[in-house]
Design an enzyme around this catalytic site. Structure first.
Site, PDB file in Angstrom:
ATOM      1  CG  ASP A  39      39.169  32.369  36.608  1.00  0.00           C
ATOM      2  OD1 ASP A  39      39.319  31.942  37.761  1.00  0.00           O
ATOM      3  OD2 ASP A  39      38.186  33.035  36.247  1.00  0.00           O
TER       4      ASP A  39
ATOM      5  CE1 TYR B  33      41.630  40.700  37.062  1.00  0.00           C
ATOM      6  CE2 TYR B  33      40.572  42.073  38.722  1.00  0.00           C
ATOM      7  CZ  TYR B  33      41.221  40.904  38.362  1.00  0.00           C
ATOM      8  OH  TYR B  33      41.454  39.948  39.313  1.00  0.00           O
TER       9      TYR B  33
END
Length: 255
Positions: free
Chosen positions: A64, A122
Site C-alpha cells: 500500500d 514483513y
C-alpha cells in the site's frame, strides 16, 4: 524469456506498488509498478512513446501507499536477451532515487512472482517514547510503555493456519481468508519496537491491523488471550485499528 528482479523502494511518495485503474483507464498517479515499467520498457525497446514494446511487470504481492520494500520480487517477459550487470546499472540510473533494483536473473517461463512464492516476510517498526525526536521520520510513536513479553504472547496465538477475517480490510479481493503464519516475533531495541511476521500469504492490510490489535491490547492493559478471541471471532469489528503504513517493510520473499 522471463526475468526476475529484486526491488527496493521507499513507499512514501507513491500510491502503492500497483498501477491503479478507474473505468478501465489507468489513473495518472505515481506507483512503483508504473516507474518500473517505464524504466524497463525504455531500456529494452528504446521507444515507450508508441508503446511498441511495453513491458508488463508482475509483483510478488501488493504493498500500500507508504509501505517500503527491501525484498520485493517482480518478473517480466521479453524476447530480447539481457546482460544482467549492465541492465541493473542502467536501470538504477534512470529510476527515481527512492526505487532501486538488484539481482536480475533469468528464470523458467513457469515461474510466477506471485503464485510461486512460498513465504513472505514483513517487518513493522514503531517508536516507543513519550517525546518526539527529529530523527523519528515518519515512524509511528506510541507514548505509553509497551510490554513486549505480553505482545509476544499475543502474537503466539496467530501461529499456524487460521481464518484471518478479523484482520482483513474491506478491499480484500481474494475470497480466501486462510493464511499460515510461520513466525511472529516481537523485540525492543532501545526505543524501537520491531515486529517480524512470516507467512505464506497476507490479506489486505493484515499486518497493519494485527499491529493495531496489539496496541489495543497494550493500551487497554488487556490479557494476551484477547488476540485469540479476536482471531476466532472472524469479525473485523473486534480487531484494532489499521495503523499507519509508515514503518511497514516487505523484507523478503522466498520461493
Amino acid at each position: 524469456m522471463r526475468y526476475t528482479l529484486q526491488v527496493q523502494y521507499i513507499g512514501k511518495n507513491y500510491a502503492g506498488s500497483q498501477i491503479q485503474f478507474e473505468n478501465g483507464k489507468e489513473i495518472d498517479i505515481p506507483t512503483i509498478q508504473g516507474e518500473l515499467e517505464r524504466a524497463i520498457s525504455t531500456l529494452i525497446s528504446g521507444d515507450t512513446a508508441n508503446n511498441k514494446r511495453h513491458i508488463k511487470t508482475i509483483f510478488s504481492g501488493r504493498t500500500d501507499r507508504g509501505v517500503n520494500a527491501i525484498g520485493q520480487v517482480i518478473h517480466f517477459d521479453t524476447d530480447k536477451p539481457i546482460v544482467a550487470s549492465k541492465f541493473v546499472y542502467q536501470l538504477n540510473e534512470i529510476l527515481p532515487k527512492d526505487i532501486s533494483v538488484s539481482d536480475l536473473k533469468q528464470v523458467d517461463n513457469n515461474f510466477h512472482a506471485q503464485k510461486s512464492a512460498r513465504r513472505r516476510y514483513y517487518r513493522f517498526v514503531f517508536i516507543n517514547r513519550k517525546c518526539k525526536n527529529a530523527f523519528d521520520g515518519d515512524l509511528m510513536r506510541v507514548k505509553y510503555d509497551i510490554d513486549t513479553e505480553r505482545m509476544q504472547k499475543s502474537l503466539n496465538y496467530l501461529l499456524g493456519e487460521h481464518d484471518f477475517s478479523s484482520f482483513k480490510s474491506s478491499g480484500t479481493l481474494n475470497p480466501s481468508k486462510i493464511c499460515f503464519i510461520e513466525k511472529a516475533k516481537c523485540k525492543k531495541q532501545d526505543d524501537k519496537v520491531i515486529i517480524d511476521i512470516v507467512g505464506n500469504r497476507f490479506l489486505y492490510n493484515m499486518v497493519r491491523t494485527i499491529v493495531g490489535t496489539l496496541l489495543e491490547i497494550e493500551g487497554h492493559n488487556l490479557p494476551a488471550e484477547h488476540m485469540q478471541k479476536v482471531l476466532e471471532a472472524c469479525d473485523r469489528k473486534l480487531a484494532g485499528q489499521t495503523v499507519s503504513p509508515f514503518g511497514l517493510t516487505l523484507m523478503k520473499v522466498e520461493y
